[in-house]
Motif scaffolding. Structure first.
Motif, PDB file in Angstrom:
ATOM      1  N   ALA A 152       0.862  -1.188   0.000  1.00 32.52           N
ATOM      2  CA  ALA A 152       0.000   0.000   0.000  1.00 32.52           C
ATOM      3  C   ALA A 152       0.890   1.228   0.000  1.00 32.52           C
ATOM      4  O   ALA A 152       2.033   1.181   0.462  1.00 32.52           O
ATOM      5  N   VAL A 153       0.372   2.332  -0.543  1.00 41.51           N
ATOM      6  CA  VAL A 153       1.133   3.580  -0.554  1.00 41.51           C
ATOM      7  C   VAL A 153       0.242   4.707  -0.042  1.00 41.51           C
ATOM      8  O   VAL A 153      -0.903   4.845  -0.449  1.00 41.51           O
ATOM      9  N   GLU A 154       0.782   5.488   0.892  1.00 36.91           N
ATOM     10  CA  GLU A 154       0.113   6.688   1.410  1.00 36.91           C
ATOM     11  C   GLU A 154       0.764   7.920   0.773  1.00 36.91           C
ATOM     12  O   GLU A 154       1.983   7.934   0.551  1.00 36.91           O
ATOM     13  N   TYR A 155      -0.022   8.968   0.544  1.00 33.15           N
ATOM     14  CA  TYR A 155       0.520  10.150  -0.131  1.00 33.15           C
ATOM     15  C   TYR A 155      -0.321  11.381   0.196  1.00 33.15           C
ATOM     16  O   TYR A 155      -1.476  11.279   0.628  1.00 33.15           O
ATOM     17  N   ASP A 156       0.265  12.558  -0.032  1.00 32.05           N
ATOM     18  CA  ASP A 156      -0.438  13.823   0.177  1.00 32.05           C
ATOM     19  C   ASP A 156      -1.348  14.132  -1.005  1.00 32.05           C
ATOM     20  O   ASP A 156      -1.034  13.795  -2.155  1.00 32.05           O
ATOM     21  N   VAL A 157      -2.471  14.783  -0.717  1.00 29.40           N
ATOM     22  CA  VAL A 157      -3.372  15.243  -1.776  1.00 29.40           C
ATOM     23  C   VAL A 157      -3.750  16.696  -1.525  1.00 29.40           C
ATOM     24  O   VAL A 157      -3.750  17.180  -0.393  1.00 29.40           O
ATOM     25  N   VAL A 158      -4.082  17.391  -2.609  1.00 28.22           N
ATOM     26  CA  VAL A 158      -4.449  18.791  -2.513  1.00 28.22           C
ATOM     27  C   VAL A 158      -5.926  18.905  -2.144  1.00 28.22           C
ATOM     28  O   VAL A 158      -6.724  17.991  -2.402  1.00 28.22           O
ATOM     29  N   ASP A 159      -6.301  20.005  -1.523  1.00 29.65           N
ATOM     30  CA  ASP A 159      -7.703  20.294  -1.220  1.00 29.65           C
ATOM     31  C   ASP A 159      -8.348  20.811  -2.506  1.00 29.65           C
ATOM     32  O   ASP A 159      -8.150  21.956  -2.903  1.00 29.65           O
ATOM     33  N   THR A 160      -9.123  19.955  -3.181  1.00 31.82           N
ATOM     34  CA  THR A 160      -9.665  20.317  -4.493  1.00 31.82           C
ATOM     35  C   THR A 160     -10.766  21.377  -4.415  1.00 31.82           C
ATOM     36  O   THR A 160     -11.125  21.951  -5.440  1.00 31.82           O
ATOM     37  N   SER A 161     -11.275  21.649  -3.232  1.00 29.61           N
ATOM     38  CA  SER A 161     -12.254  22.738  -3.118  1.00 29.61           C
ATOM     39  C   SER A 161     -11.589  24.094  -3.327  1.00 29.61           C
ATOM     40  O   SER A 161     -12.274  25.106  -3.460  1.00 29.61           O
ATOM     41  N   LYS A 162     -10.260  24.103  -3.380  1.00 32.72           N
ATOM     42  CA  LYS A 162      -9.510  25.338  -3.643  1.00 32.72           C
ATOM     43  C   LYS A 162      -9.217  25.522  -5.129  1.00 32.72           C
ATOM     44  O   LYS A 162      -8.512  26.456  -5.518  1.00 32.72           O
ATOM     45  N   LEU A 163      -9.731  24.610  -5.970  1.00 35.61           N
ATOM     46  CA  LEU A 163      -9.482  24.682  -7.407  1.00 35.61           C
ATOM     47  C   LEU A 163     -10.685  25.254  -8.145  1.00 35.61           C
ATOM     48  O   LEU A 163     -11.831  25.078  -7.718  1.00 35.61           O
ATOM     49  N   SER A 164     -10.430  25.890  -9.270  1.00 33.02           N
ATOM     50  CA  SER A 164     -11.500  26.381 -10.130  1.00 33.02           C
ATOM     51  C   SER A 164     -11.964  25.267 -11.057  1.00 33.02           C
ATOM     52  O   SER A 164     -11.401  24.164 -11.060  1.00 33.02           O
ATOM     53  N   ASP A 165     -12.969  25.559 -11.885  1.00 32.66           N
ATOM     54  CA  ASP A 165     -13.441  24.549 -12.824  1.00 32.66           C
ATOM     55  C   ASP A 165     -12.461  24.315 -13.968  1.00 32.66           C
ATOM     56  O   ASP A 165     -12.693  23.471 -14.827  1.00 32.66           O
ATOM     57  N   CYS A 166     -11.355  25.036 -13.973  1.00 36.48           N
ATOM     58  CA  CYS A 166     -10.246  24.784 -14.910  1.00 36.48           C
ATOM     59  C   CYS A 166      -9.139  23.983 -14.241  1.00 36.48           C
ATOM     60  O   CYS A 166      -8.094  23.744 -14.840  1.00 36.48           O
ATOM     61  N   LEU A 167      -9.352  23.589 -12.983  1.00 37.40           N
ATOM     62  CA  LEU A 167      -8.372  22.911 -12.137  1.00 37.40           C
ATOM     63  C   LEU A 167      -7.184  23.803 -11.787  1.00 37.40           C
ATOM     64  O   LEU A 167      -6.086  23.328 -11.508  1.00 37.40           O
ATOM     65  N   GLU A 168      -7.434  25.101 -11.794  1.00 39.95           N
ATOM     66  CA  GLU A 168      -6.421  26.086 -11.399  1.00 39.95           C
ATOM     67  C   GLU A 168      -6.595  26.409  -9.922  1.00 39.95           C
ATOM     68  O   GLU A 168      -7.721  26.554  -9.440  1.00 39.95           O
ATOM     69  N   TYR A 169      -5.478  26.497  -9.202  1.00 40.22           N
ATOM     70  CA  TYR A 169      -5.531  26.842  -7.780  1.00 40.22           C
ATOM     71  C   TYR A 169      -5.967  28.303  -7.665  1.00 40.22           C
ATOM     72  O   TYR A 169      -5.287  29.215  -8.159  1.00 40.22           O
ATOM     73  N   ILE A 170      -7.110  28.540  -7.040  1.00 45.53           N
ATOM     74  CA  ILE A 170      -7.749  29.856  -7.073  1.00 45.53           C
ATOM     75  C   ILE A 170      -6.848  30.941  -6.501  1.00 45.53           C
ATOM     76  O   ILE A 170      -6.765  32.054  -7.045  1.00 45.53           O
ATOM     77  N   ASP A 171      -6.153  30.635  -5.419  1.00 46.50           N
ATOM     78  CA  ASP A 171      -5.334  31.651  -4.758  1.00 46.50           C
ATOM     79  C   ASP A 171      -3.958  31.838  -5.386  1.00 46.50           C
ATOM     80  O   ASP A 171      -3.212  32.746  -4.985  1.00 46.50           O
ATOM     81  N   ILE A 172      -3.590  30.977  -6.335  1.00 44.08           N
ATOM     82  CA  ILE A 172      -2.291  31.100  -7.007  1.00 44.08           C
ATOM     83  C   ILE A 172      -2.530  30.971  -8.511  1.00 44.08           C
ATOM     84  O   ILE A 172      -2.387  29.884  -9.083  1.00 44.08           O
ATOM     85  N   PRO A 173      -2.906  32.036  -9.176  1.00 45.60           N
ATOM     86  CA  PRO A 173      -3.171  31.977 -10.619  1.00 45.60           C
ATOM     87  C   PRO A 173      -1.978  31.417 -11.388  1.00 45.60           C
ATOM     88  O   PRO A 173      -0.824  31.733 -11.093  1.00 45.60           O
TER      89      PRO A 173
END
Length: 615
Positions: free
Chosen positions: A338-359
């Motif tokens: 098994a592998v554990e890993y970090d994931v991003v908070d996708t509620s911070k992404l736009s509908d273009c999958l762009e990080y809203i706070d870091i254009p």
């Protein structure tokens, strides 16, 4: 410092698709991948497609992506899933040669003059003005747009029994954690987990005890520019085996040694793709589970026992595998983990999958908390296309969830924080009678056209749509009259009664008939020549037309409202509950549909917004 228009961190399925689509805009694209890791590799089951996933692969292909081409070139077994059910949920699945798939990906990327591949470990990414500075172990890069597709490598940790090691997958180093590389990006707060079974020496199995599944020659290729039934490499069979009471008994007896159950693993695993340990304890009264015996390649000496993913100790893995009929003498070449890993908070992404706070910073793939090669590739295409469109000053590419599974997935991801790995199903679409494999070009052509590109696939799709519309019009305008000859003909063909004049469309739609075979027969009778792909799509579209129209009427108000743009800042200033206000401020929805899908939003808030939408 080397400069690029778009830099992609990660060379998996998401990274390759992001690079491939963005390169079509004649931009200078960089892929940064881990040393000794092949592009678009398949560390779990080397298969592409499946229920819901086959639709995604065809959507990727229609949008100009790469996965369908790679799958066709590397496929060693083809199947149509859900063939006994309706056309809407039938899906293509292919087993691929894992080494050949990566080899083909490496070759196609290397042949693309707009893409540069550098295999160095990324140390940090910083935003400086409108540029990103990327530092690797040996180099510095500057880029205008940055797409992160790191898969399971961010702070990755591998588990086999009591043994834990750092790594993104077996024999591969992990990258640093999210916070170390992207200091201003928020992680989800929990880590996710995925797993893989042991790989078995193919010559150590007794295949006479398995049920054979031969490759299906009727299954169509994924890439629309290929001959639908051409096979590029030799075809092989897969097989089915089953666990039993002894198998599950051994697993249950070793519960305290399972990293999943003894607290060693903290990450959340995929509910819909459980390990054999999960199956053992979730379903204590069930001991027989499918084990799909699937070859990893034509020259590989290993098979992938799909269905028994595990992180149990090595000796326990061998013990329980040898209780499966046909596996009595099996030899393990690579143990499951098994592998554990970090994931991003996708509620911070736009509908273009762009990080809203870091254009300019985009995320795609398993780092977004999804599972599956196809989901990753679909996100990679969306992120890559939007990064390129932004560079060119063009409108964003946002797929409507009523028209695509990729659109469903993206909206689902950005509307809420994920509490488990996301997997795409046909049931996630409210419009699955329309969102089918056969009409992927019909659904995606307008989005491909929106990108303003002029490639071979664009010419093909234009011709396809024109031929489809011509045939559909002919079916609706061609009348079959009540005559003695036609009555006799209907009886001989098993078409049923002909008591009144009908159109060819009405004949094709009759419930007792196969729509494709019927339309093919009638066109042949009339000497009308159309491509087989257009005939198939037209026949199925006619078959479902009534159902789709009724569904559209029922859902049109919802869809129309869902597409409306909203100003979340105006909403939170309105008369809504504090709980809803907090959730809206956190997710920052841009459409009513996104607002609807935020967990915990009350009907009163939806009613307030619906009555006050002004955009």
């Amino acid at each position: 410092m080397q400069k690029f228009d778009i830099a992609i961190i990660g060379g998996g399925h998401a990274g390759v698709e992001a690079a491939w689509i963005s390169s079509q805009f004649d931009l200078k694209v960089l892929i940064l991948s881990m040393p000794n890791v092949g592009l678009a590799s398949t560390p779990c089951n080397p298969a592409v497609g499946g229920v819901g996933k086959g639709q995604v692969v065809r959507e990727i292909d229609a949008l100009g992506g790469l996965m369908g081409q790679l799958a066709d070139q590397s496929a060693i077994q083809y199947r149509i899933l859900n063939e006994s059910k309706g056309y809407a949920v039938q899906s293509t699945r292919v087993q691929v040669d894992k080494d050949l798939y990566t080899k083909n990906a490496e070759a196609m990327i290397a042949a693309n003059p707009n893409i540069t591949v550098v295999k160095e470990k990324v140390i940090s990414v910083e935003k400086n003005g409108d540029q990103f500075s990327i530092k690797t172990e040996a180099s510095y890069f500057n880029t205008t747009k940055c797409i992160v597709t790191t898969g399971t490598f961010l702070n990755g940790k591998l588990h086999t029994g009591e043994v834990s090691t750092s790594g993104g997958r077996v024999d591969c180093m992990a990258s640093a954690g999210m916070g170390e590389i992207f200091s201003s990006v928020q992680t989800l707060g929990i880590r996710f987990k995925t797993g893989t079974p042991a790989r078995i020496n193919k010559d150590s199995l007794d295949y006479s005890k398995f049920v054979e599944q031969k490759s299906d020659g009727r299954t169509k290729n994924f890439h629309s520019l290929n001959n639908p039934y051409e096979r590029f490499v030799d075809q092989v069979s897969c097989y089915i085996a089953h666990t039993n009471e002894r198998t599950l008994g051994i697993i249950r007896d070793n519960k305290e040694r399972s990293p999943i159950y003894n607290g060693q693993i903290k990450g959340v695993g995929p509910r819909y793709c459980p390990s054999i340990e999960d199956k053992a304890f979730r379903y204590p009264d069930r001991n027989s589970h499918h084990v799909f015996v699937e070859p990893e390649g034509l020259s590989a000496n290993t098979i992938y026992p799909n269905g028994v993913s595990t992180s149990l100790p090595k000796e326990v893995q061998l013990e329980f595998l040898r209780t499966i009929e046909g596996f009595e003498e099996c030899e393990i070449e690579l143990y499951g983990y098994a592998v554990e890993y970090d994931v991003v908070d996708t509620s911070k992404l736009s509908d273009c999958l762009e990080y809203i706070d870091i254009p300019g910073l985009f995320f795609a793939g398993q780092v977004n908390g999804t599972s599956g090669y196809e989901e990753a590739a679909g996100q990679g295409l969306i992120a890559g296309a939007n990064a390129a469109l932004s560079m060119k000053g063009k409108d964003n590419l946002v797929l409507d969830r009523a028209e695509s599974y990729i659109g469903v997935m993206v909206e689902d991801l950005i509307s809420n924080k994920r509490d488990e790995p996301y997997r795409l199903f046909t049931a996630r679409s409210e419009n699955r009678l329309y969102v089918r494999e056969d009409n992927s070009i019909n659904r995606m052509a307008k989005y491909r056209f929106q990108m303003g590109l002029d490639k071979e696939i664009d010419k093909y799709q234009q011709e396809f749509i024109e031929e489809f519309e011509l045939l559909l019009g002919l079916c609706k305008s061609t009348s079959i009259y009540v005559t003695p000859e036609n009555k006799e003909y209907f009886a001989s063909m098993g078409y049923g009664d002909l008591s009144k004049n009908i159109t060819l469309s009405e004949l094709v739609r009759r419930s007792q008939l196969n729509p494709v075979e019927t339309l093919e027969q009638e066109l042949s009778k009339r000497g009308a020549l159309f491509s087989s792909e257009v005939v198939y799509t037209c026949a199925v579209s006619i078959k479902y037309e009534g159902y789709i129209n009724r569904s559209l009427i029922e859902n049109e108000r919802i869809y129309r409202l869902g597409r409306k743009k909203i100003d979340w800042q105006s909403i939170v200033r309105g008369n809504i509950s504090n709980e809803c206000r907090q959730r809206i401020e956190e997710v920052k929805p841009t459409t009513f549909s996104q607002l609807q899908r935020i967990d915990g939003i009350r009907p009163a808030t939806l009613a307030f917004v619906a009555g006050n939408i002004v955009q």
